[in-house]
Every structure is written in C-alpha cells, then in structure tokens.
Design an enzyme around this catalytic site. Structure first.
Site: not given
Length: 368
Positions: A71, A128, A184, A186, A188, A288-291
């Site tokens: 990535r 990305d 998204h 996280g 970022g 990470g935050i969103g989920e």
C-alpha cells in the site's frame, strides 16, 4: 477480478516502534484452527521493524510467495495506476515523498528491504489515489493558475483502497447504494462521496493532511493562518508549524473540545456531500474509529437528523457484540428502520484490495 475471493492466511501488527517495548501480534489460520500470538520485542527504528516483519513472514509454516504487494499512500504526479515496481518507479516514489512525508519514505524503505529479501519475485505498488481518478475536474482542480496543475498540484484524494474494498464488499452482499458517503475514520480521516460506487468528491486533497480534523493532522486550514504562523514565528518557522501540529496530538487538557471539533468536521463533510448528491442512500463508517467507537458515530450522525438520518442507539452501542456473533468482517446496519438512509459499519480491507490488484497485474503479465 480473480475467480476466487482473496482469503487472509496470516496477519500481524507491530506497534509502539521506538518505545522501550514494542508489541508484535500475529494471527494465522491453519486447517480451520485460529492461532494468535503476541510478544514483546525491542524495536528502535524502521529498519529493525522491517527486519522483524521479514523474519515472521519468511517462516517455513507459510506458503511460498508468488508476488508482493504494497500500500503506497501517494504516487506523486507521474504514476496514475497500480504498477509493478521497477527502479524507475522507485525513483518516482522517492520523489513523491514531499507529498506524503509521514507515509512514503518508510514504505520506500520497506519496498527496498523486501525486494532485497525476495529478489526473484515481482513487487507491485497499489496507490490510495487511483480510486479517486473518477472525480470530475471541478472536484480535483484547485482554484490556482493552470501551471500549478501541470506540475501535479491537484486534489488526489486518499483512502482509496479502503473505499474500493467497501464498494466491493457491498456489491458481493447485494447492491451498492446509489448515493453514498464513506467516512474512513482512523489515525487518518477522510469522507468520500460516491455515486454508483465511483468517487465523485472527497475531503483530502493534494496531501493526506487536508479535509476533516484528524488525530495529529489539523485538516483544512485557512491559508492565511498558515502564512500568519510562518510570518510571525521565529527560527525555523516551517519546523515550528509542524511541531505545533504534533503537539496538538500529545495533550489532553482540551480533549472534549477536540473530540467535538473532530465530530463536527465529519458531520459538516457528510452534510455538504448530501446536498451535492441530492440526498444520501447510505452512510458507511470504516477505519479504527469508525468501526469501533459508538460515541463518535452517534455524535457525527446526531447532526444529520434533518437530512433523514438516524441511528438505532442499541444497535450502535452493541455493535461489537453483534460483530462477534455474526463473524468478523461482516457488514452491519446500525440505522433506525424508519429512516430512508442506511447507516452501515463496514470493515476497511485494503489488504484484500491489494491482493486483488496484485493478482490481476501478475495474471496480465503471465505468458499466454
């Protein structure tokens, strides 16, 4: 597309690099039995971290590799598609480091280390930014003289592999909502507007520092503020501005205000895209935050009630338990059934998208 969906055989994470003790977590699936391990390791820099990862993935218990995919956040102005890595591509990636100084230099180090360890394998860079090339010119162009655009100054957009993986998962489960935003969130954070699964606008621009507020990145700033900080400071002013951004992520005295600013910035982006698209059929949280953070999801969506968006409070709070019961990686709906706009939590699977693109590129290169 491969005929068989990619499946993860081995995953891992190396955290707290540079601290007294770093943690290396690995997770493998073998003959249906899950095996996880975590150990403390002394990792003091990027080179040591790469060596530790190489030692793990070179183990005899893993199948032989056929290709390696990476990535890469920013390809710079020259590279517009996912690509096999050559010496020329590496030179372009090194030149692109000025666009993403937090990301690209370390991934170049990693690419060189892996190419040295696996010199006979093909290596591929997945960017990305590629997903956002469907944005119209009015979304990707800055209001600057055209000579800057000719030098690569444009809105690239990021988290494209995450967005693409979400579209892919939704398509496999049924239909992709026509008008959708993906948040998204996280380390970022970005919000992307999509029509029929294609990016039409996004909050990040030339670099991954713009857009909504993030953990250690301020997001969009008034250009006059940046000029003021550079003009009024003393000493190395650029370094001072960068240090101020870093310090903002280290303190907690104004943590409550910081979280409100963060949630508000995401709500504003979603609201703006809703009007741009003429309404929303779905909102997706990922990262990470969103989920994993129900409070952030509730605060973000709480400001969108006038647009016909509402969470089911119990579904939102109990999401982690529901995911454990349904199986990791499942798509979960957390919106109230009486509202037209679906609110979904979908895992970001950049790794699977990299596997898909690497398989495609390797297949295209194979002898007929």
């Amino acid at each position: 597309m491969p005929t068989v969906a990619p499946r993860s055989l081995f995953e891992g994470a190396l955290s707290d690099i540079g601290e007294a003790e770093s943690t290396l977590i690995t997770h493998a699936t073998s003959e249906g039995a899950e095996k996880s391990a975590a150990k403390k390791v002394g990792i003091h820099g990027v080179e040591q971290a790469i060596a530790a990862v190489l030692d793990v993935v070179s183990g005899s218990s893993l199948p032989a590799f056929e290709a390696v995919g990476y990535r890469v956040v920013h390809p710079g102005p020259k590279l517009r598609e996912h690509v096999r890595i050559t010496s020329e591509v590496l030179a372009d990636l090194e030149g692109a480091s000025e666009f993403a100084p937090l990301h690209d230099p370390e991934v170049v180090l990693m690419i060189r280390a892996f190419m040295k360890r696996f010199p006979t394998l093909p290596h591929y860079a997945c960017f990305d930014t590629v997903f956002h090339q469907t944005m119209p010119a009015e979304a990707s162009t800055y209001a600057l003289p055209p000579e800057y655009a000719e030098r690569g100054v444009r809105r690239y957009g990021f988290h494209g592999l995450s967005c693409e993986s979400i579209v892919r998962q939704l398509r496999r489960e049924g239909e992709v909502p026509r008008r959708m935003v993906i948040a998204h969130l996280g380390s970022g954070c970005s919000v992307t507007a999509l029509v029929d699964g294609r990016s039409v606008d996004t909050t990040m621009g030339l670099t991954p520092t713009g857009g909504v507020v993030m953990g250690t990145r301020s997001g969009d700033l008034d250009p006059g503020l940046v000029l003021y900080l550079l003009r009024e400071g003393e000493g190395d002013r650029v370094t001072e501005v960068e240090a101020m951004r870093e310090a903002a992520g280290n303190g907690n005295a104004r943590a409550t205000l910081a979280l409100k600013i963060f949630a508000r910035s995401v709500t504003k982006a979603m609201g703006g895209f809703s009007w741009l698209l003429g309404g929303l059929d779905a909102i997706v949280f990922a990262g990470g935050i969103g989920e994993h953070d129900p409070q952030t999801r509730a605060e973000v969506v709480g400001g969108l009630g006038a647009l016909g968006v509402s969470l089911d409070a119990l579904l939102n709070l109990n999401l982690e338990r529901t995911q454990n019961e349904a199986g990791a990686g499942s798509i979960q709906r957390i919106s109230s059934p009486d509202f037209a706009t679906s609110v979904l939590v979908v895992p970001a699977r950049e790794d699977q998208m990299i596997a898909v693109h690497v398989e495609r590129m390797a297949r295209q290169e194979a002898p007929k």
